[in-house]
Design a protein around this motif. Structure first.
Motif, short mmCIF file in Angstrom:
data_model
loop_
_atom_site.label_atom_id
_atom_site.label_comp_id
_atom_site.label_asym_id
_atom_site.label_seq_id
_atom_site.Cartn_x
_atom_site.Cartn_y
_atom_site.Cartn_z
N ALA B 752 0.83 -1.20 0.00
CA ALA B 752 0.00 0.00 0.00
C ALA B 752 0.87 1.26 0.00
N ASP B 753 0.30 2.31 -0.51
CA ASP B 753 1.02 3.58 -0.58
C ASP B 753 1.00 4.28 0.77
N GLY B 754 1.95 5.17 0.94
CA GLY B 754 1.92 6.05 2.10
C GLY B 754 2.48 5.40 3.34
N PHE B 755 2.26 6.07 4.43
CA PHE B 755 2.83 5.66 5.71
C PHE B 755 1.77 5.05 6.60
N VAL B 756 2.17 4.03 7.37
CA VAL B 756 1.26 3.50 8.38
C VAL B 756 1.11 4.56 9.46
N LEU B 757 -0.12 4.87 9.81
CA LEU B 757 -0.38 5.98 10.72
C LEU B 757 -0.52 5.49 12.15
N TYR B 758 0.30 6.02 13.02
CA TYR B 758 0.15 5.78 14.45
C TYR B 758 -0.27 7.08 15.10
N ALA B 759 -1.23 7.00 15.99
CA ALA B 759 -1.65 8.19 16.73
C ALA B 759 -1.66 7.82 18.20
N GLY B 760 -1.39 8.78 19.04
CA GLY B 760 -1.35 8.46 20.46
C GLY B 760 -1.65 9.68 21.30
N ARG B 761 -1.97 9.40 22.54
CA ARG B 761 -2.36 10.46 23.45
C ARG B 761 -1.12 11.05 24.12
N MET B 762 -1.06 12.37 24.21
CA MET B 762 -0.06 13.04 25.03
C MET B 762 -0.75 13.42 26.32
N ILE B 763 0.02 13.58 27.39
CA ILE B 763 -0.62 13.80 28.69
C ILE B 763 -1.49 15.06 28.67
N TYR B 764 -0.98 16.13 28.07
CA TYR B 764 -1.76 17.35 28.02
C TYR B 764 -2.29 17.52 26.60
N ASP B 765 -3.59 17.60 26.46
CA ASP B 765 -4.16 17.76 25.13
C ASP B 765 -5.38 18.66 25.23
N GLU B 766 -6.16 18.69 24.19
CA GLU B 766 -7.36 19.53 24.22
C GLU B 766 -8.60 18.69 24.40
N GLY B 767 -8.50 17.67 25.24
CA GLY B 767 -9.67 16.85 25.58
C GLY B 767 -10.72 17.71 26.28
N THR B 768 -11.94 17.17 26.35
CA THR B 768 -13.06 17.96 26.87
C THR B 768 -12.81 18.47 28.28
N MET B 769 -12.33 17.60 29.17
CA MET B 769 -12.18 18.01 30.57
C MET B 769 -10.95 18.89 30.75
N ILE B 770 -9.84 18.44 30.16
CA ILE B 770 -8.58 19.15 30.42
C ILE B 770 -8.59 20.53 29.76
N SER B 771 -9.32 20.67 28.65
CA SER B 771 -9.32 21.98 28.00
C SER B 771 -10.13 23.00 28.78
N LYS B 772 -10.90 22.55 29.77
CA LYS B 772 -11.62 23.47 30.64
C LYS B 772 -10.87 23.69 31.95
N SER B 773 -9.71 23.08 32.07
CA SER B 773 -8.95 23.18 33.32
C SER B 773 -7.91 24.28 33.17
N THR B 774 -8.14 25.39 33.86
CA THR B 774 -7.35 26.59 33.61
C THR B 774 -5.87 26.39 33.82
N ALA B 775 -5.49 25.51 34.74
CA ALA B 775 -4.06 25.36 35.02
C ALA B 775 -3.34 24.64 33.90
N LEU B 776 -4.05 23.81 33.17
CA LEU B 776 -3.37 22.93 32.23
C LEU B 776 -3.64 23.24 30.77
#
Lengths: 233, 852
Positions: B752-776
């Motif tokens: 197949a063409d292209g690159f095998v895609l890996y995705a992963g979570r970083m500790i700080y992201d824009e998830g629903t809860m953390i993006s409402k957490s002012t400190a983070l």
């Protein structure tokens, strides 16, 4: 062991200096033991231990810069600020003080036009007062870049400065030539590393600079000689 | 007299038996004799630098530090003898020479070991009149931690924690003698994911929390024990509030789970609870397409009306729901609505959890190993996400297992993980070749280090990985020996949802369903195709989290009536027809089941905003409207139903969940041989229930709390160990019993063409809860794409360039990072600043090009 096969991101310890750093590291069974010699190497290159130098050492040894700072900041011979080319350390403890150390300090201070602890405007000399140099028999005594001078008078101390300023070779009490801060730091760094092409006199001046046995691994203790290790049989 | 298992010694005239090798300070404390201390912490190796714990031991010429002296047979110890008391007073007088008496403006005042011990053991006055040492005030050494060096008593706790436990030696003792200070390297911040622990263990106010600084005095706080709502490790924490606002979370100890530590996401990520954006009332989409507030009765009746009369319904639950919510959702879907189209895998859609059971790795669709099995394992195989990013405290446990307990760690991954630095073997698998790499382990150099006991850690890591193939391969690896599995689903509620059967092919208690329903992808596909009448979403932000944002978007627009139970008006929620507000973790009594299937209890501390309700109560109300009255009014009612219906949970004693257990065992001992089964002593003392909703005061005020409460800032030192759910017995299901779809993302061959895609979570992201957490929220990083250097060269890309990443007709511009990653693979993080990875992750492969 930290990966030292490539010099990646170092900025001070590059090229030949990086090779020297590598040979120093290779002499230690545990690479982080090389932190002090490498800091002296940085000082030999930069004149003092710079932030970038500490980052380089951290990168080479696989430590954090904070760990390198913790080690480096503990030792007064590693300078965190730009220092004079010639560091004059005059003892002010009991024996020397009794025999006129303060007059020597005042004379040097006046000659160099700086207070103890400061560096001359041209960066050539730095004057400091030192605690006991273990040369009380030569009181009042001082060191210039860690070479001893005994039985000083204000005049003889100032004369040493004059001679260095004129570019003359000055030898200390034991006959060793006074070298610049950078040279001394560099020698301290490579002492014991037995670098190819090391000047013979560096080796001769090295005290206790033996390399560990080839087969030594991290955690090994030096083997005792037969006559060591017992007290009073 | 004593045998090998026990020595007898005398402390302050009282004889006590103790295990050889234990430290005098611990043995004395268990006897009720408190030896003052600053540097000693039961979670770290003793260093004996503060000299506060000096005690007199008969026959020793000098006083000895109790924190580094192992008990010995016949030892006679006196902690109250004149010499010892003199030393204690002297040490405190020394420490107070430089420590400022700024307690009235110090965050630590009122819960400060130095303050308390000065009252208890200090000389009462000082002979020192000279100026104190001062430093520049309030150094912000990171976004979260503030340092006031003049308060420091040089106990080394922060330095030791960062070095020994976290492995991030970013904070150090610098300079020497009277100039010694705690410092980071010049402009390099204290950028550790675990930095907040140093605030909690600081015995003075030298390290303080930036978000909590000057927010409250300890005596103003109301507190309740709870469990972190983020990842599946499930660290027990305190929730602490002032004026009905959540202002602080701290680690509670549980030697089974987190020892004494939590990550900074758990510690500082609580602000979302009090966010102004919380949903406070049910909302209904009105005629003009705008939401309007409606009553619960109205909203629920409207939803129930849609659910009646054989409606085609799909139910998707997010990963942060409690076990009770999970049971109610499963019951509502299967028993009342009558659909099997129910799934709880959203970000982890298609993760083959049931295969863990089918492959024989575990008797349940969950872990057979406990977290602490890592410490006694000879071999650990890691095939999960990067634990430092996704399961931070598990990373600490893995690190401890390798560095302190000599476990052999084998990491199989196409890209460099945080574990690589201390792993015994790193197997860099080819892009898409993880399963093959597992099968080849026994003929690789790692084979020499594979032995029993073995713990296989697996968790879904990435859409690009063929996890079904990986689990099958791990099953073959484990079948040859007595291996246990630690299954690592992503979120705090993930395992509870599996246990309660919120899964298309599993029923509660890990029973295989006779006729599996649709999984998340198939439900969304059905909704997109107009084949669903109602889509019920419980805390599931499918547009943000499901790996195919496009499909999720089409599902919401496919004509189904969309009902969302949510904390926030997420993108998914705002495209719904009815929004029902949910209570957050700090507002509710409930349980989370962590990745080792340990059930731990959350106590309510706050009122939910407006009329927000617990999701299980919403299920109860809907069931009643649909003609099925469950008769549940409380947490206890839910559990009575669970206990009588779920075979793995019949033995769970919910009263025991809130009972206090033993004090946590110290993690390090003196170096004597020790029995690995040792679990620490049980303290004799006042028993009973955990104090609910109030603080128990500082040690010497109440006179009955153990002084270890300092480590917990006012909480008693007892743990709430939680209860590990039972495992189903009986025949394991045959592979044919499962038809979980594996998603579309399995790599489809080398050609197949292209690159095998890996995705992963970083500790700080824009998830629903953390993006409402002012400190983070401002810590989320710029998005990037990781690429092998050779591949980059071929594409004429270099570090820092912007690359155009394309998949399925969408594209993103991402910064190139050259990394240790297999050729032919790329890695992108989820939800970094302004970038949603799930716009790309619908495809197994992506193409890369220079941005022209």
């Amino acid at each position: 062991m930290a990966d030292i096969s490539s010099n990646g991101t170092t900025k001070v310890l590059v090229g030949g200096h990086y090779q020297v750093a590598k040979s120093i590291v290779s002499k230690y069974p545990n690479s982080r033991s090389a932190v002090l010699p490498l800091l002296f190497l940085v000082q030999g290159i930069e004149g003092h231990v710079t932030d970038q130098g500490m980052r380089d050492v951290a990168g080479i040894l696989g430590l954090t810069p904070a760990e390198v700072l913790a080690s480096g900041s503990f030792y007064t011979m590693l300078k965190k600020k730009p220092t004079g080319e010639y560091l004059i350390s005059v003892c002010r403890n009991v024996s020397c003080a009794h025999r006129g150390a303060h007059k020597v300090i005042n004379a040097l201070s006046e000659r160099l036009d700086i207070d103890p602890g400061a560096v001359t405007a041209d960066g050539r000399f730095e004057l400091e007062t030192a605690e006991c140099l273990a040369t009380c028999d030569g009181a009042p005594s001082m060191q210039i870049n860690y070479e001893d001078f005994y039985n000083l008078t204000p005049e003889s101390a100032v004369d040493l400065v004059d001679r260095i300023e004129r570019g003359e070779t000055v030898a200390g009490e034991r006959g060793e030539t006074v070298r610049t801060q950078r040279e001394v730091s560099y020698e301290t760094a490579v002492a014991g590393a037995r670098l190819p092409g090391t000047a013979g006199d560096i080796e001769a001046r090295t005290v206790g600079g033996e390399s560990p046995p080839e087969d030594m691994k991290a955690g090994d203790r030096p083997k005792l000689r037969d006559d060591e290790g017992t007290h009073g049989g | 007299m004593s045998d090998n298992d026990s020595v007898t010694l005398t402390i302050n005239g009282r004889e006590v038996a103790a295990e050889p090798g234990r430290l005098l300070i611990d043995v004395a404390e268990e006897l009720g004799v408190f030896v003052p201390r600053f540097c000693y912490h039961p979670g770290m190796k003793p260093v004996a630098v503060c000299r506060m714990c000096l005690v007199q031991i008969e026959g020793q010429r000098k006083l000895q530090p109790a924190c580094s002296t192992p008990v010995a047979d016949g030892m006679v110890v006196n902690t109250q003898e004149a010499g010892a008391v003199d030393a204690q007073e002297g040490m405190l007088e020394f420490l107070l020479i430089n420590h400022p008496l700024d307690c009235p403006i110090c965050d630590r005042g009122g819960e400060c070991p130095l303050q308390d011990q000065t009252y208890k053991h200090g000389p009462g006055s000082s002979r020192y009149v000279e100026p104190k040492r001062t430093y520049e005030k309030a150094l912000e050494i990171s976004d979260l931690v503030v340092l006031d060096r003049e308060r420091c008593v040089l106990c080394w706790r922060c330095v030791r924690f960062s070095d020994e436990i976290a492995g991030d030696a970013f904070i150090q003792l610098v300079d020497r003698g009277p100039g010694t200070q705690i410092l980071t390297f010049n402009d390099e911040p204290f950028d550790s994911y675990f930095s907040g622990n140093t605030i909690q263990i600081c015995p003075v106010g030298a390290l303080t929390s930036k978000p909590y600084r000057f927010v409250a005095r300890p005596w103003d706080l109301k507190s309740a024990p709870s469990v972190c709502s983020y990842c599946s490790v499930g660290c027990p924490i305190t929730n602490e509030s002032r004026d009905e606002k959540l202002v602080r979370c701290q680690a509670l100890p549980n030697e089974n789970v987190n020892d004494f530590w939590i990550c900074d996401k758990g510690r500082f990520g609580y602000h979302y609870v009090d966010s102004d954006e919380r949903l406070t009332a049910p909302l209904e989409r009105g005629a003009n397409d705008e939401f309007q507030d409606v009553s619960w009765d109205h909203a629920l009746e409207r939803v129930a009306a849609k659910l009646r009369d054989g409606a085609r319904v799909g139910v998707i639950a997010g990963g942060h729901l409690t076990t009770e919510d999970a049971w109610a959702i499963g019951k509502l879907a299967k028993n009342v609505i009558g659909t099997r189209d129910v799934d709880s895998r959203v970000a982890d859609a298609g993760a083959p959890y049931a295969d863990v059971m089918i492959s024989g790795l575990s008797p349940a669709a969950g872990s057979s190993a406990t977290i602490n099995d890592l410490a006694t394992a000879r071999t650990i195989v890691w095939m999960g996400p990067d634990p430092k990013e996704a399961l931070p405290v598990l990373y600490l446990k893995l690190r401890g297992a390798v560095l302190d307990h000599n476990a052999k760690l084998i990491v199989v991954s196409p890209r460099r993980l945080s574990l690589d630095g201390f792993a015994t073997h790193v197997v860099r698998s080819e892009a898409g070749g993880e399963a093959r790499a597992v099968d080849e382990l026994m003929s690789s150099p790692a084979a020499d280090d594979i032995g029993d006991p073995m713990v296989i850690c697996w968790g879904p890591s990435s859409p690009g990985r063929d996890d079904a193939g990986v689990v099958a391969a791990l099953g073959r690896l484990g079948a040859a020996r007595d291996a246990k599995v630690l299954m690592c689903p992503p979120h705090s509620g993930s395992q509870g949802l599996l246990d309660m059967g919120v899964h298309p092919s599993l029923d509660a208690g890990h029973e295989t369903a006779a006729e599996p329903g649709r999984d998340t992808r198939a439900i969304l596909q059905a909704a997109a195709d107009g084949r669903l009448d109602v889509l019920l979403l419980f805390g599931a932000d499918v547009i943000a989290d499901f790996p195919d944002a496009d499909l999720a978007g089409r599902a919401l627009g496919g004509g189904a009536h969309v009902v969302t139970v949510e904390l926030f008006p997420t993108e998914t929620a705002t495209r719904s027809d009815v929004l029902l507000p949910s209570a957050a973790f700090a507002e509710r009594e409930g349980t989370f089941t962590n990745l080792e299937r340990r059930i731990q209890k959350l106590e309510p501390l706050l009122e939910a905003p407006g009329v927000a309700r617990e999701p299980w109560r919403i299920c109860v109300a809907l069931a009643r409207l649909l003609g099925d009255d469950w008769g549940w009014h409380s947490f206890v009612d839910v559990w009575n139903d669970i206990r009588s219906n779920v075979r793995t949970h019949t033995e769970v004693d919910i009263d025991a969940l809130s009972a206090r257990g033993p004090t946590p065992a110290p993690q390090y001992e003196s170096g004597y041989e020790k029995d690995p089964s040792h679990s620490g002593g049980v303290v004799a003392g006042p028993g009973g229930q955990y104090p609910k909703g109030y603080r128990s005061g500082t040690p010497f005020q109440t006179g009955q709390n153990w002084p270890l409460s300092w480590e917990l800032r006012g909480f008693e030192a007892r743990q709430r160990p939680g209860i590990v759910a039972g495992t189903p017995n009986g025949a394991r299901p045959s592979p044919s019993g499962s038809t979980t779809s594996t998603g579309s993302a399995a790599p489809d061959g080398e050609s197949a063409d292209g690159f095998v895609l890996y995705a992963g979570r970083m500790i700080y992201d824009e998830g629903t809860m953390i993006s409402k957490s002012t400190a983070l929220r401002h810590i989320a990083r710029r998005p990037f794409v990781e690429l092998n250097e050779e591949d980059a060269k071929e594409l004429e890309l270099s570090e820092g360039d912007e690359a155009v990443v394309r998949a399925n007709g969408t594209e993103a511009r991402l910064e190139v990072r050259l990394a240790d990653i297999a050729r032919g693979a790329v890695f992108i993080p989820y939800d970094q600043k302004g970038f949603r990875a799930n716009t790309l992750t619908s495809a197994p492969r992506v193409t890369l090009a220079r941005d022209l």
